[in-house]
Design a protein around this motif. Sequence first.
Motif, short mmCIF file in Angstrom:
data_model
loop_
_atom_site.label_atom_id
_atom_site.label_comp_id
_atom_site.label_asym_id
_atom_site.label_seq_id
_atom_site.Cartn_x
_atom_site.Cartn_y
_atom_site.Cartn_z
N GLU A 141 0.10 3.48 -3.07
CA GLU A 141 -0.67 4.72 -2.85
C GLU A 141 0.22 5.93 -2.64
N ARG A 195 -4.62 -2.67 -0.31
CA ARG A 195 -5.26 -1.95 0.78
C ARG A 195 -6.34 -2.83 1.43
N SER A 251 -2.84 -0.66 -6.18
CA SER A 251 -2.75 -0.62 -4.73
C SER A 251 -4.06 -1.00 -4.03
N VAL A 263 0.85 -1.20 0.00
CA VAL A 263 0.00 0.00 0.00
C VAL A 263 0.89 1.25 0.00
#
Lengths: 129, 391
Positions: B126, B145, B141, B122
């Motif tokens: 991100e 997540r 991503s 993540v």
Amino acid sequence: MKKYLFVILLSLSLPTQAITLDDLYKRYSPEGESAFDAERGKQLWNQKHTAEDGKIRQCSTCHGNDLSKSGEHVKTKKVIDPMARSVNAERFTKMKKIKKWFKRNCKWTVGRECTNQEKGDLIKYLTQF
Amino acid sequence: MTQQTKSILVWDVPTRVFHWLLVIAFAIAWLSYEDNRYLDTHIFSGYTFLGLLIFRLIWGVFGTHYARFQQFSYNSTEVISYIKGLFGEDLRHYVGHNPAGAWAIFALIGFGLALTLSGLFVLGGEEQHGPLAGIVSFRQSGIFRETHEVAAYGLLLLVFIHFCGVITESLLHKENLIGAMFRGTKSADTESASVRPHRLIATTMITVILAYVMATFGGYLTETADQPYLPFKGPELVQNELWQEECSDCHFAFHPSLLPARSWQLIFKQQADHFDDDLDLDEETVTELLAYANANSADLEQIEPAWRMNSSIASKDTPLRITDVRYWKKKHEEIDAEVWKRDSVKSKANCAACHLDAEQGTFEDADMRIPGDNSLDSIEWLKSVLGGAAK
């Protein structure tokens, strides 16, 4: 060759070169400074105009009431440097900026471009500070 | 149970330090996940958690007797028979981990690894930070997540089960297992021997973590009002002097990555009526500004805010205000009206009031502080405490 280089360098420096007040007045009137009146400039500066949205606009809307202090953009709240040359020596030294702000700010405040007479009067009034 | 018992050291110091630091890291991670401003803290706790797990994996092979995985590898038959025994007469006592507890530990380690490793994905996807930056894309991503969230709740559930197990065991065996994880000692038969405490290894663990704390948060102690500490440094975005100059004439120079190219094109097309002002920019200026905007616009998704903003704008829409974009609104909806009116903020256009890296255009999560909130005061408080402790 040197001559050309000199001309090129001179022309490059022109846009940022500081303009004197005398030259500035001459741009707005062939008579120069004598054509302008600080009192008329003061009246213009303080004149109130009603915008389309019904709100009152005048120079102090953004520049504030004390010319030696910073103003604030009425909408974005961005700080505007003081107008008074006693605290901000940059004022009325760069032709590009003078042209730009007269055009943009006259249109916003008055609703039209300012005349050369008005510009000269305003400069005469503002450069007193 | 007529056997003679004695108290021996079962949990060496590194195992106990590992256990409680893991608890603290997990708690900090939960407390810091929601508010983006604390992403630096969240990442700090995640790396600490992963580091601790890696230590435990090594210690599970090379550690002391009761810490070794081999010592508590029980098969399912043993676990079932142990649990059945708990409710019957056949209450069996284990010096180290009992079979049910052992399984809980393997599950905790497994979920912990899933949690931290998905967290790294993540972070890479991100935020484009960490070892996986540039490897995982924004769009990839999402799945990580979700994994990260599932693993977090899974681990929380496991912690709860583990805790219930500990309480049950403690009551049934009349032995304080929580206390044992602090002191390290448990009652054992006379044949079992104490393990070595390995204090040096535990001291090294704590030292490494304290050094990591200082490396992460030390900047807050040395920052000044003019030079606040930025925990995150985003990528170097392209800057343009003319853009900076022309835009900041009247407002904060918003980086072009905050709106799609079609928005910038429309803004310059309507420059004679730019939010009530006639910009009157000459053609040359417009050409340069537009070229810069086009080459760095939100649709290129160079950075997280660009991707987020662009994804929240319908392709048929051409917003002219950044504050009209859905993502912007969502991110700022919890900010009180009073905050916007503060002297230090004044306008929604004043990005740099809170976003310390707004001028660079990176808008990193942790580089964000609401002026006038007590965040700086708490730093002052911490400084005074540390100063007092030093004296």
